[in-house]
Scaffold this motif. Sequence first.
Motif, PDB file in Angstrom:
ATOM      1  N   LEU A  48       0.742  -1.318  -0.070  1.00 39.13           N
ATOM      2  CA  LEU A  48      -0.105   0.107   0.055  1.00 39.13           C
ATOM      3  C   LEU A  48       0.913   0.929  -0.049  1.00 39.13           C
ATOM      4  O   LEU A  48       1.387   1.526   1.086  1.00 39.13           O
ATOM      5  N   SER A  49       1.098   1.784  -1.084  1.00 36.36           N
ATOM      6  CA  SER A  49       1.993   3.034  -1.259  1.00 36.36           C
ATOM      7  C   SER A  49       3.510   2.645  -0.661  1.00 36.36           C
ATOM      8  O   SER A  49       3.961   3.495  -0.126  1.00 36.36           O
ATOM      9  N   GLY A  50       3.661   1.553  -0.877  1.00 35.38           N
ATOM     10  CA  GLY A  50       5.127   1.015  -0.441  1.00 35.38           C
ATOM     11  C   GLY A  50       5.165   0.765   0.993  1.00 35.38           C
ATOM     12  O   GLY A  50       6.173   0.016   1.237  1.00 35.38           O
ATOM     13  N   ILE A  51       4.068   0.589   1.644  1.00 37.98           N
ATOM     14  CA  ILE A  51       4.383  -0.136   3.337  1.00 37.98           C
ATOM     15  C   ILE A  51       3.925  -1.604   2.977  1.00 37.98           C
ATOM     16  O   ILE A  51       3.338  -2.255   2.123  1.00 37.98           O
ATOM     17  N   ASN A  52       4.738  -2.324   3.800  1.00 36.81           N
ATOM     18  CA  ASN A  52       4.882  -3.657   3.872  1.00 36.81           C
ATOM     19  C   ASN A  52       4.492  -4.047   5.388  1.00 36.81           C
ATOM     20  O   ASN A  52       5.498  -3.594   5.984  1.00 36.81           O
ATOM     21  N   LEU A  53       3.495  -4.808   5.873  1.00 31.07           N
ATOM     22  CA  LEU A  53       3.470  -5.017   7.165  1.00 31.07           C
ATOM     23  C   LEU A  53       3.887  -6.472   7.514  1.00 31.07           C
ATOM     24  O   LEU A  53       3.492  -7.280   6.534  1.00 31.07           O
ATOM     25  N   THR A  54       4.516  -6.673   8.455  1.00 31.36           N
ATOM     26  CA  THR A  54       4.899  -8.099   8.853  1.00 31.36           C
ATOM     27  C   THR A  54       4.095  -8.654   9.586  1.00 31.36           C
ATOM     28  O   THR A  54       2.908  -8.165  10.047  1.00 31.36           O
TER      29      THR A  54
END
Length: 564
Positions: free
Chosen positions: A84-90
């Motif tokens: 999401l717009s470059g965000i990566n959730l672990t």
Amino acid sequence: MQIIKSVFIFALLFCPVFIIAQTTYLQDGSKEYRLVDRLEIKYGNNTGINFGGIKPYTRRDIVREAEFIDSSFGASSASSTPNLSGINLTPVDKYNLQSLLMNNSEWVTGDKTSFLSKKPILKSFYVTKPNLLEVNVKDFYLAVNPIISFQLGKESNSDETIFLNQRGVTARGMIARQIGFSTTISDNQERPPSFVRNYVAENRALPGEGFIKKYKTDGLDYFNGSGYITFNVAHYVDVQFGYDKNFIGDGYRSLFLDNYGNNYLFLKLNTKIWKFNYQNLFMELIPQFEKDKGDVLLDRKYAAMHHLSMNVTKWLNVGLFEGIIFGRTNHFDFQYLNPIIFLRHIEGTIGSPDNALAGFDFKANVAHRFQFYGQFILDEFNSKTIFSNKGSWLNKYGYQLGAKYVDAFTVKNLDLQVETNRVRPFVYSHSDSVANYTHYNQPLAHPLGANFQEFIGIIKYQPLPKVRFDARIIYYYKGLDSAGVDEGGNIFELYTKRTRSDGYFVGGGNRTEVVNASATLGYELRENLFIEGNVLFRKQTGIQDINVFNIGLRWNVGRKDYSF
């Protein structure tokens, strides 16, 4: 302060038609702060969380952002890692995201069935996982939880037991979604490490606390209470009135307003509109005192502060700060109630008797991994001497520079932070003891006061959802007074007591160096219940090294930490 109370009551009673849904605030030390900081850096271009330099965070705002991110990821394919717009959730981020929503459920608009306990106690307690008692009916919400913190430890070169025994209760709620309230009270007995006891003896104050009494031989007994009510005006303005703390900045420390000291009475107006966030803070404070004559009424002093921040771009936020400490004991100057005009201008027009400070700050989120931040505080300067390198006492300023790095070196949920703070001599002090930048025998901003250089390194690692590791090392050098000569490091001293005009440099005087390092390993047994082990090492020039080890259990309260 009576006029501030009157203004608050007027707004509450005569402007009800403008009051809409309000919010309470996260408690100091809440675990949600770590996740919000990570989301701000990872996402970075959402104005809702890009004003994170104003703390405490509102529960309403963090839930809005969490739901937005959660719903976006929830709509993605489970077989791929959403972006999401470059965000990566672990996976740990996702666990923490659900925990954040569960602990602030009054603002959650989606499905809440996962928040319910499988086996409530006596059918009425812990119906939801986070809260001992939760009431959520029409026009009324209430959440009540116990506060417990027990720590036991040993200090090197001492047979005494280090301990903390804290018991209390915290409650928050809403009435008709128009009035919010929160209160926290606790009774505490503590024997802190010896360097903290030395601080108490020297300053007649325990960092972060108010009135303290002697407990047994060398322990401390104190009661801690905070509380406030809130409402929202015309959608854009949050109003908070109560007795608590505030923090302005993005670093571990703040040169504007830190939360390291005691609570205080305040009225806060926070206006968030378009790309702007503007905060007005009016405070009632206690000047330094020597309470050795039994029960007495302590004097009052007052402060007004403004902070304006703007999202210049999607990744860059800049802010301006100004603050005034009133030098008229037990008297509030009504001119400082103006929420917009420059406070320094008012201070000048009435004869310049007060302690005026100004500053700016910035925060830049870069590459969804990094955040760079800083502050500059200006108390006073002389243009003729600032570049002369003679160390004029008139050049009173300080700065902070720092950086955060999330998922460092591609290790998931490993976060690093470095920070340096440098404050010249005589910053925050004044010619009037009432007007120095202090409250209840403690600094309002950085706990080291002035005349110091500090370096901080922080590691935060959460390898598993319930396992947290934190480590911190602080090194600083500070100039202390020598042979009764004021070197500008003690902000409680009048700067008129100085013996010269030049020759004041950071660390000048009786220089002391300190290393304070600690590490904590914790496991979350159930929601907001942690068992932890901690080690601390402290080394100071001319003082015997200190090693402390303790283990403890804490529930619904932040960890007590002495980082000086």
